[in-house]
Design a protein around this motif. Structure first.
Motif, PDB file in Angstrom:
ATOM      1  N   GLY A  24      68.571 -25.187 -37.884  1.00 57.61           N
ATOM      2  CA  GLY A  24      68.949 -23.888 -38.435  1.00 57.61           C
ATOM      3  C   GLY A  24      68.698 -23.862 -39.928  1.00 57.61           C
ATOM      4  N   VAL A  25      69.103 -22.773 -40.561  1.00 59.46           N
ATOM      5  CA  VAL A  25      68.946 -22.612 -42.002  1.00 59.46           C
ATOM      6  C   VAL A  25      69.872 -23.610 -42.705  1.00 59.46           C
ATOM      7  CG1 VAL A  25      69.240 -21.004 -43.918  1.00 59.46           C
ATOM      8  CG2 VAL A  25      68.364 -20.181 -41.732  1.00 59.46           C
ATOM      9  N   PRO A  26      69.365 -24.351 -43.698  1.00 58.63           N
ATOM     10  CA  PRO A  26      70.235 -25.299 -44.410  1.00 58.63           C
ATOM     11  C   PRO A  26      71.402 -24.577 -45.085  1.00 58.63           C
ATOM     12  CG  PRO A  26      67.929 -25.643 -44.990  1.00 58.63           C
ATOM     13  CD  PRO A  26      67.993 -24.376 -44.184  1.00 58.63           C
ATOM     14  N   VAL A  27      72.544 -25.205 -45.062  1.00 60.56           N
ATOM     15  CA  VAL A  27      73.750 -24.659 -45.686  1.00 60.56           C
ATOM     16  C   VAL A  27      74.115 -25.528 -46.879  1.00 60.56           C
ATOM     17  CG1 VAL A  27      76.216 -24.169 -45.366  1.00 60.56           C
ATOM     18  CG2 VAL A  27      74.590 -23.733 -43.500  1.00 60.56           C
ATOM     19  N   TRP A  28      74.155 -24.905 -48.056  1.00 59.15           N
ATOM     20  CA  TRP A  28      74.569 -25.590 -49.276  1.00 59.15           C
ATOM     21  C   TRP A  28      75.955 -25.077 -49.647  1.00 59.15           C
ATOM     22  CZ3 TRP A  28      69.755 -24.656 -52.898  1.00 59.15           C
ATOM     23  CH2 TRP A  28      68.675 -25.420 -52.446  1.00 59.15           C
ATOM     24  N   PHE A  48      74.520 -29.397 -51.909  1.00 60.21           N
ATOM     25  CA  PHE A  48      75.592 -29.035 -52.834  1.00 60.21           C
ATOM     26  C   PHE A  48      74.994 -28.357 -54.054  1.00 60.21           C
ATOM     27  CE2 PHE A  48      78.681 -30.102 -56.277  1.00 60.21           C
ATOM     28  CZ  PHE A  48      79.762 -29.394 -55.773  1.00 60.21           C
ATOM     29  N   PHE A  49      75.688 -27.324 -54.546  1.00 57.93           N
ATOM     30  CA  PHE A  49      75.290 -26.592 -55.740  1.00 57.93           C
ATOM     31  C   PHE A  49      76.472 -26.619 -56.709  1.00 57.93           C
ATOM     32  CE2 PHE A  49      74.528 -23.013 -58.463  1.00 57.93           C
ATOM     33  CZ  PHE A  49      73.156 -23.001 -58.612  1.00 57.93           C
ATOM     34  N   TYR A  77      69.354 -34.463 -47.688  1.00 55.26           N
ATOM     35  CA  TYR A  77      70.423 -33.771 -48.391  1.00 55.26           C
ATOM     36  C   TYR A  77      69.900 -33.271 -49.725  1.00 55.26           C
ATOM     37  CZ  TYR A  77      75.158 -32.622 -49.669  1.00 55.26           C
ATOM     38  OH  TYR A  77      76.286 -31.932 -50.008  1.00 55.26           O
ATOM     39  N   ASP A  78      70.246 -32.026 -50.084  1.00 54.34           N
ATOM     40  CA  ASP A  78      69.795 -31.439 -51.335  1.00 54.34           C
ATOM     41  C   ASP A  78      70.945 -31.278 -52.321  1.00 54.34           C
ATOM     42  OD1 ASP A  78      66.995 -30.913 -50.876  1.00 54.34           O
ATOM     43  OD2 ASP A  78      67.648 -29.435 -49.405  1.00 54.34           O
ATOM     44  N   ILE A  79      70.627 -31.464 -53.585  1.00 57.13           N
ATOM     45  CA  ILE A  79      71.544 -31.118 -54.666  1.00 57.13           C
ATOM     46  C   ILE A  79      70.769 -30.192 -55.594  1.00 57.13           C
ATOM     47  CG2 ILE A  79      72.921 -31.925 -56.604  1.00 57.13           C
ATOM     48  CD1 ILE A  79      73.367 -34.531 -55.083  1.00 57.13           C
ATOM     49  N   ALA A  80      71.253 -28.958 -55.683  1.00 55.08           N
ATOM     50  CA  ALA A  80      70.579 -27.928 -56.474  1.00 55.08           C
ATOM     51  C   ALA A  80      71.324 -27.706 -57.777  1.00 55.08           C
ATOM     52  CB  ALA A  80      70.520 -26.624 -55.677  1.00 55.08           C
ATOM     53  N   ILE A  81      70.579 -27.498 -58.837  1.00 55.27           N
ATOM     54  CA  ILE A  81      71.189 -27.221 -60.139  1.00 55.27           C
ATOM     55  C   ILE A  81      70.591 -25.953 -60.721  1.00 55.27           C
ATOM     56  CG2 ILE A  81      71.716 -29.627 -60.666  1.00 55.27           C
ATOM     57  CD1 ILE A  81      69.183 -29.437 -62.590  1.00 55.27           C
ATOM     58  N   ALA A  82      71.338 -25.322 -61.591  1.00 56.01           N
ATOM     59  CA  ALA A  82      70.860 -24.149 -62.318  1.00 56.01           C
ATOM     60  C   ALA A  82      70.746 -24.514 -63.790  1.00 56.01           C
ATOM     61  CB  ALA A  82      71.823 -22.983 -62.132  1.00 56.01           C
ATOM     62  N   LEU A  83      69.579 -24.261 -64.354  1.00 50.39           N
ATOM     63  CA  LEU A  83      69.334 -24.498 -65.782  1.00 50.39           C
ATOM     64  C   LEU A  83      68.602 -23.297 -66.357  1.00 50.39           C
ATOM     65  CD1 LEU A  83      68.005 -28.179 -65.713  1.00 50.39           C
ATOM     66  CD2 LEU A  83      70.249 -27.415 -66.487  1.00 50.39           C
ATOM     67  N   PRO A  84      68.753 -23.044 -67.649  1.00 52.95           N
ATOM     68  CA  PRO A  84      68.022 -21.944 -68.266  1.00 52.95           C
ATOM     69  C   PRO A  84      66.511 -22.176 -68.172  1.00 52.95           C
ATOM     70  CG  PRO A  84      69.665 -22.839 -69.775  1.00 52.95           C
ATOM     71  CD  PRO A  84      69.608 -23.746 -68.599  1.00 52.95           C
ATOM     72  N   PRO A  85      65.723 -21.104 -68.096  1.00 51.73           N
ATOM     73  CA  PRO A  85      64.274 -21.260 -68.092  1.00 51.73           C
ATOM     74  C   PRO A  85      63.826 -22.064 -69.311  1.00 51.73           C
ATOM     75  CG  PRO A  85      64.860 -18.984 -67.627  1.00 51.73           C
ATOM     76  CD  PRO A  85      66.125 -19.695 -68.013  1.00 51.73           C
TER      77      PRO A  85
END
Length: 131
Positions: A24-28, A48-49, A77-85
């Motif tokens: 199925g669709v991955p769930v973070w 994880f985000f 397993y994914d670990i996603a991060i948000a950073l400025p462009p």
């Protein structure tokens, strides 16, 4: 789909079309660094985000904790991060990040900024360049 809880009730919902991905669709899951309960919950899912991540050391702690909570030899397993462009994601990739998402300040973002990030494409980390 049926769900009943003190806050929400959902009855008879069907999501179509069905996802092509199997199983199925991955769930973070998302959560704040330093909070163990969200990490336990995230360890049962696909990624994880972290919210309000301040530096790569926090991410290294998160990656270590989640690795310890997951059974050995499980699915990716994914670990996603948000950073400025324009930020360098390399220290975060070295700490365990597998995804980088552009984070725009909502009060000042312009359509041209978003288009520029899309036009430029993904940022390569030093790790990817060395492969």
């Amino acid at each position: 789909m049926h769900h009943h809880s003190p806050h929400y009730t959902v009855d008879g919902i069907t999501f179509l079309p069905r996802p092509v991905q199997r199983p199925g669709v991955p769930v973070w899951a998302a959560g704040y660094p330093g909070k163990v309960r969200p990490l336990r919950r995230a360890a049962r899912h696909d990624g994880f985000f972290p919210i309000n991540l301040e530096h790569p050391d926090q991410l290294a702690d998160i990656a270590t904790t989640i690795t310890g909570l997951r059974p050995p030899k499980t699915t990716p397993y994914d670990i996603a991060i948000a950073l400025p462009p324009g930020a360098d994601p390399t220290p975060y990739a070295e700490a365990g990040a597998t995804w980088w998402l552009a984070e725009f300040p909502p009060e000042t973002v312009s359509l041209d900024q978003v288009r520029g990030v899309l036009r430029d494409g993904p940022v390569q980390t030093d790790i990817e360049r060395d492969r």
